[in-house]
Design a protein around this motif. Sequence first.
Motif, mmCIF file in Angstrom:
data_model
loop_
_atom_site.group_PDB
_atom_site.id
_atom_site.type_symbol
_atom_site.label_atom_id
_atom_site.label_comp_id
_atom_site.label_asym_id
_atom_site.label_seq_id
_atom_site.Cartn_x
_atom_site.Cartn_y
_atom_site.Cartn_z
ATOM 1 N N LEU A 1 -3.879 0.041 7.859
ATOM 2 C CA LEU A 1 -2.816 0.908 8.371
ATOM 3 C C LEU A 1 -2.455 1.964 7.328
ATOM 4 O O LEU A 1 -2.277 3.140 7.661
ATOM 5 C CB LEU A 1 -1.570 0.101 8.757
ATOM 6 N N GLY A 2 -2.373 1.561 6.073
ATOM 7 C CA GLY A 2 -2.053 2.514 5.014
ATOM 8 C C GLY A 2 -3.063 3.641 4.928
ATOM 9 O O GLY A 2 -2.695 4.812 4.817
ATOM 10 N N ASP A 3 -4.345 3.295 5.000
ATOM 11 C CA ASP A 3 -5.394 4.320 4.943
ATOM 12 C C ASP A 3 -5.285 5.270 6.137
ATOM 13 O O ASP A 3 -5.457 6.481 5.994
ATOM 14 C CB ASP A 3 -6.785 3.674 4.915
ATOM 15 N N TYR A 4 -4.997 4.712 7.308
ATOM 16 C CA TYR A 4 -4.833 5.542 8.505
ATOM 17 C C TYR A 4 -3.674 6.531 8.307
ATOM 18 O O TYR A 4 -3.798 7.720 8.598
ATOM 19 C CB TYR A 4 -4.589 4.662 9.737
ATOM 20 N N LEU A 5 -2.548 6.032 7.812
ATOM 21 C CA LEU A 5 -1.380 6.905 7.615
ATOM 22 C C LEU A 5 -1.659 7.971 6.553
ATOM 23 O O LEU A 5 -1.226 9.116 6.693
ATOM 24 C CB LEU A 5 -0.144 6.079 7.250
ATOM 25 N N VAL A 6 -2.387 7.602 5.505
ATOM 26 C CA VAL A 6 -2.766 8.592 4.488
ATOM 27 C C VAL A 6 -3.614 9.688 5.140
ATOM 28 O O VAL A 6 -3.401 10.884 4.905
ATOM 29 C CB VAL A 6 -3.526 7.924 3.316
ATOM 30 N N ASP A 7 -4.557 9.277 5.978
ATOM 31 C CA ASP A 7 -5.404 10.253 6.675
ATOM 32 C C ASP A 7 -4.580 11.180 7.570
ATOM 33 O O ASP A 7 -4.956 12.326 7.802
ATOM 34 C CB ASP A 7 -6.467 9.549 7.534
ATOM 35 N N GLN A 8 -3.452 10.672 8.078
ATOM 36 C CA GLN A 8 -2.572 11.467 8.942
ATOM 37 C C GLN A 8 -1.587 12.313 8.131
ATOM 38 O O GLN A 8 -0.753 13.010 8.696
ATOM 39 C CB GLN A 8 -1.775 10.544 9.889
ATOM 40 N N GLY A 9 -1.649 12.202 6.812
ATOM 41 C CA GLY A 9 -0.740 12.958 5.953
ATOM 42 C C GLY A 9 0.634 12.329 5.832
ATOM 43 O O GLY A 9 1.589 12.967 5.396
ATOM 44 N N LEU A 10 0.738 11.065 6.239
ATOM 45 C CA LEU A 10 2.026 10.370 6.175
ATOM 46 C C LEU A 10 2.037 9.467 4.962
ATOM 47 O O LEU A 10 2.272 8.462 4.809
ATOM 48 C CB LEU A 10 2.278 9.594 7.466
ATOM 49 N N LYS B 1 0.864 -1.188 0.000
ATOM 50 C CA LYS B 1 0.000 0.000 0.000
ATOM 51 C C LYS B 1 0.895 1.231 0.000
ATOM 52 O O LYS B 1 1.804 1.346 0.822
ATOM 53 C CB LYS B 1 -0.893 -0.014 1.246
ATOM 54 N N LYS B 2 0.637 2.138 -0.919
ATOM 55 C CA LYS B 2 1.416 3.372 -0.989
ATOM 56 C C LYS B 2 0.712 4.459 -0.188
ATOM 57 O O LYS B 2 -0.482 4.683 -0.351
ATOM 58 C CB LYS B 2 1.565 3.815 -2.444
ATOM 59 N N THR B 3 1.471 5.113 0.689
ATOM 60 C CA THR B 3 0.952 6.277 1.400
ATOM 61 C C THR B 3 1.689 7.502 0.856
ATOM 62 O O THR B 3 2.497 7.388 -0.064
ATOM 63 C CB THR B 3 1.152 6.161 2.929
ATOM 64 N N THR B 4 1.443 8.642 1.434
ATOM 65 C CA THR B 4 2.061 9.878 0.961
ATOM 66 C C THR B 4 3.586 9.796 0.994
ATOM 67 O O THR B 4 4.260 10.290 0.095
ATOM 68 C CB THR B 4 1.585 11.061 1.832
ATOM 69 N N GLN B 5 4.133 9.151 2.034
ATOM 70 C CA GLN B 5 5.583 9.124 2.215
ATOM 71 C C GLN B 5 6.206 7.734 2.232
ATOM 72 O O GLN B 5 7.428 7.611 2.215
ATOM 73 C CB GLN B 5 5.948 9.807 3.541
ATOM 74 N N ALA B 6 5.387 6.697 2.314
ATOM 75 C CA ALA B 6 5.950 5.362 2.542
ATOM 76 C C ALA B 6 5.209 4.271 1.780
ATOM 77 O O ALA B 6 4.150 4.505 1.192
ATOM 78 C CB ALA B 6 5.919 5.042 4.041
ATOM 79 N N LEU B 7 5.798 3.081 1.828
ATOM 80 C CA LEU B 7 5.164 1.861 1.342
ATOM 81 C C LEU B 7 4.921 0.970 2.554
ATOM 82 O O LEU B 7 5.840 0.733 3.344
ATOM 83 C CB LEU B 7 6.075 1.124 0.352
ATOM 84 N N ILE B 8 3.701 0.497 2.702
ATOM 85 C CA ILE B 8 3.368 -0.451 3.762
ATOM 86 C C ILE B 8 3.344 -1.817 3.076
ATOM 87 O O ILE B 8 2.576 -2.022 2.130
ATOM 88 C CB ILE B 8 1.983 -0.155 4.383
#
Length: 131
Positions: A122-131, A95-102
């Motif tokens: 977890l990826g969706d949560y981190l995206v929501d946090q702007g990470l 899963k790709k987030t704004t800054q990382a790969l989960i």
Amino acid sequence: MSWQTYVDDHLMCETDGQHLTAAAIIGHDGSVWAQSANFPQFKPAEIAAIMKDFDEPGSLAPTGLHLGGTKYMVIQGEPGAVIRGKKGPGGITVKKTTQALIIGIYDEPMTPGQCNMVVERLGDYLVDQGL
């Protein structure tokens, strides 16, 4: 919360009695933010190829997704957001987030759906946090 805590408590946690074989949070540049003890040693080129597939969906399909020398057949994902791969009775979800790969790797008896749920939640949560 440390990145290692996310791996230990959110990715490697038990889900319906099952848990991932290995998991990691890796920066878009290939730097390891946190990983489980048994996460495979990967090559920078493998992460670069995964990142390319997020930018150019379908680029991994002909060659497969490689991580730690293991080749996964790319199966349906979400272009630009999630890549899923299968190898025998196991597989991988990225899963790709704004800054990382989960990244979550699973094997039977865990199901692809359980792996997807753990990694993408977890990826969706981190995206929501702007990470």
